[in-house]
Design a protein around this motif. Structure first.
Motif, PDB file in Angstrom:
ATOM      1  N   GLY A   1      -3.413   4.540  -2.105  1.00 13.57           N
ATOM      2  CA  GLY A   1      -3.863   3.248  -2.596  1.00 13.57           C
ATOM      3  C   GLY A   1      -4.063   2.227  -1.499  1.00 13.57           C
ATOM      4  O   GLY A   1      -4.032   2.534  -0.308  1.00 13.57           O
ATOM      5  N   SER A   2      -4.231   0.984  -1.923  1.00 22.14           N
ATOM      6  CA  SER A   2      -4.563  -0.103  -1.002  1.00 22.14           C
ATOM      7  C   SER A   2      -3.439  -0.444  -0.031  1.00 22.14           C
ATOM      8  O   SER A   2      -3.676  -1.086   0.985  1.00 22.14           O
ATOM      9  N   GLU A   3      -2.208  -0.023  -0.300  1.00 19.62           N
ATOM     10  CA  GLU A   3      -1.109  -0.309   0.615  1.00 19.62           C
ATOM     11  C   GLU A   3      -0.956   0.759   1.698  1.00 19.62           C
ATOM     12  O   GLU A   3      -0.164   0.597   2.629  1.00 19.62           O
ATOM     13  N   ALA A   4      -1.702   1.826   1.592  1.00 18.87           N
ATOM     14  CA  ALA A   4      -1.696   2.861   2.636  1.00 18.87           C
ATOM     15  C   ALA A   4      -2.496   2.350   3.836  1.00 18.87           C
ATOM     16  O   ALA A   4      -3.279   1.390   3.712  1.00 18.87           O
ATOM     17  N   PRO A   5      -2.334   2.960   4.986  1.00 17.68           N
ATOM     18  CA  PRO A   5      -3.196   2.578   6.116  1.00 17.68           C
ATOM     19  C   PRO A   5      -4.668   2.650   5.700  1.00 17.68           C
ATOM     20  O   PRO A   5      -5.056   3.499   4.891  1.00 17.68           O
ATOM     21  N   LYS A   6      -5.478   1.758   6.251  1.00 25.00           N
ATOM     22  CA  LYS A   6      -6.864   1.581   5.804  1.00 25.00           C
ATOM     23  C   LYS A   6      -7.658   2.891   5.702  1.00 25.00           C
ATOM     24  O   LYS A   6      -8.345   3.146   4.739  1.00 25.00           O
ATOM     25  N   ASP A   7      -7.586   3.739   6.686  1.00 24.21           N
ATOM     26  CA  ASP A   7      -8.375   4.970   6.682  1.00 24.21           C
ATOM     27  C   ASP A   7      -7.843   6.029   5.731  1.00 24.21           C
ATOM     28  O   ASP A   7      -8.446   7.078   5.564  1.00 24.21           O
ATOM     29  N   TRP A   8      -6.699   5.772   5.118  1.00 24.52           N
ATOM     30  CA  TRP A   8      -6.102   6.754   4.212  1.00 24.52           C
ATOM     31  C   TRP A   8      -6.511   6.556   2.762  1.00 24.52           C
ATOM     32  O   TRP A   8      -6.342   7.441   1.942  1.00 24.52           O
ATOM     33  N   GLU A   9      -7.016   5.396   2.422  1.00 28.72           N
ATOM     34  CA  GLU A   9      -7.290   5.059   1.027  1.00 28.72           C
ATOM     35  C   GLU A   9      -8.239   6.045   0.347  1.00 28.72           C
ATOM     36  O   GLU A   9      -9.190   6.534   0.950  1.00 28.72           O
ATOM     37  N   THR A  10      -7.964   6.277  -0.932  1.00 27.43           N
ATOM     38  CA  THR A  10      -8.871   7.014  -1.799  1.00 27.43           C
ATOM     39  C   THR A  10      -9.677   5.964  -2.556  1.00 27.43           C
ATOM     40  O   THR A  10      -9.103   5.087  -3.201  1.00 27.43           O
ATOM     41  N   ILE A  11     -10.988   6.038  -2.472  1.00 30.42           N
ATOM     42  CA  ILE A  11     -11.837   5.023  -3.085  1.00 30.42           C
ATOM     43  C   ILE A  11     -12.706   5.668  -4.164  1.00 30.42           C
ATOM     44  O   ILE A  11     -13.406   6.651  -3.897  1.00 30.42           O
ATOM     45  N   PHE A  12     -12.630   5.114  -5.364  1.00 31.83           N
ATOM     46  CA  PHE A  12     -13.493   5.517  -6.470  1.00 31.83           C
ATOM     47  C   PHE A  12     -14.383   4.327  -6.813  1.00 31.83           C
ATOM     48  O   PHE A  12     -13.894   3.255  -7.138  1.00 31.83           O
TER      49      PHE A  12
END
Length: 134
Positions: free
Chosen positions: A114-125
């Motif tokens: 989610g959004s609290e993970a490091p920026k490059d880790w996010e899953t975006i739908f």
């Protein structure tokens, strides 16, 4: 079923192809481009799609994505893709972006960031239909 084991696919580009009944085990797709490719009854086990691999208008029909080392991103992007009656089991969606996609089938023990993970880790739908994903 054809078996492709521990292969690394770098900078490949495939368009308008059908891949049928193939198992990818321990494979890596790195900076690759797929457009209008259909995977039918394929199995991706401990296989990752990394470093800007993109899928555009691709279909995954009756496919399986399994194994703790299967990563749908890193980062990778799926645009206007259909995942029809797929199985996602014990995988992660680290750094994956899905835009205008449809996902149906079954999901077990999957990891989204989610959004609290490091920026490059996010899953975006973005405009993704998961109504038929159980």
């Amino acid at each position: 079923m054809e078996l492709i084991k521990t292969q690394r696919f770098d900078n490949i580009s495939i368009q308008n192809q059908l891949v049928d009944k193939t198992k990818y085990e321990g494979c890596i797709f790195f900076n690759s481009k797929f457009s209008e490719v259909t995977w039918n009854k394929c199995h991706f086990h401990n296989t990752s799609f990394l470093h800007d691999t993109t899928f555009t208008k691709c279909k995954f029909i009756d496919c399986k994505f399994t194994g703790q080392h299967t990563n749908m991103g890193g980062p990778s992007e799926y645009n206007d893709c259909e995942f029809e009656n797929v199985q996602f089991k014990n995988i992660q969606f680290w750094g994956a972006t899905f835009i205008d996609c449809i996902l149906s089938g079954h999901a077990y023990n999957i990891l989204f960031y989610g959004s609290e993970a490091p920026k490059d880790w996010e899953t975006i739908f973005n405009n993704v239909d998961i109504q038929k994903l159980q």
